[in-house]
Design a protein around this motif. Structure first.
Motif, PDB file in Angstrom:
ATOM      1  N   UNK A  18       4.534  -5.125   3.201  1.00  9.62           N
ATOM      2  CA  UNK A  18       3.218  -5.338   2.586  1.00  9.62           C
ATOM      3  C   UNK A  18       2.125  -4.590   3.347  1.00  9.62           C
ATOM      4  N   UNK A  19       2.173  -4.651   4.671  1.00 10.22           N
ATOM      5  CA  UNK A  19       1.191  -3.943   5.496  1.00 10.22           C
ATOM      6  C   UNK A  19       1.314  -2.441   5.292  1.00 10.22           C
ATOM      7  N   UNK A  20       2.551  -1.934   5.244  1.00 12.27           N
ATOM      8  CA  UNK A  20       2.774  -0.508   5.018  1.00 12.27           C
ATOM      9  C   UNK A  20       2.240  -0.090   3.651  1.00 12.27           C
ATOM     10  N   UNK A  21       2.520  -0.876   2.621  1.00 11.90           N
ATOM     11  CA  UNK A  21       2.017  -0.576   1.283  1.00 11.90           C
ATOM     12  C   UNK A  21       0.491  -0.559   1.273  1.00 11.90           C
ATOM     13  N   UNK A  22      -0.137  -1.542   1.909  1.00  7.83           N
ATOM     14  CA  UNK A  22      -1.608  -1.584   1.968  1.00  7.83           C
ATOM     15  C   UNK A  22      -2.170  -0.353   2.668  1.00  7.83           C
TER      16      UNK A  22
END
Length: 52
Positions: A18-22
């Protein structure tokens, strides 16, 4: 410029994915971004426990 090298080296948790996608979404069309991986593109979803 941000370079993410060898994306598939270690499988990521749902939170890490999720952090990578954000991060990628925030930089999209604003800054340079290079992503490398030793895996074929169609196998990139296996880098994460949930699809990117």
């Amino acid at each position: 410029m941000l370079i993410i090298d060898d994306l598939g080296y270690i499988r990521k948790t749902e939170q890490e994915s999720s952090v990578l996608f954000d991060l990628i979404a925030h930089r999209y069309e604003r800054h340079s971004l290079i992503i490398t991986s030793n895996q074929d593109f169609e196998h990139w979803t296996s880098c994460s426990r949930t699809p990117l």
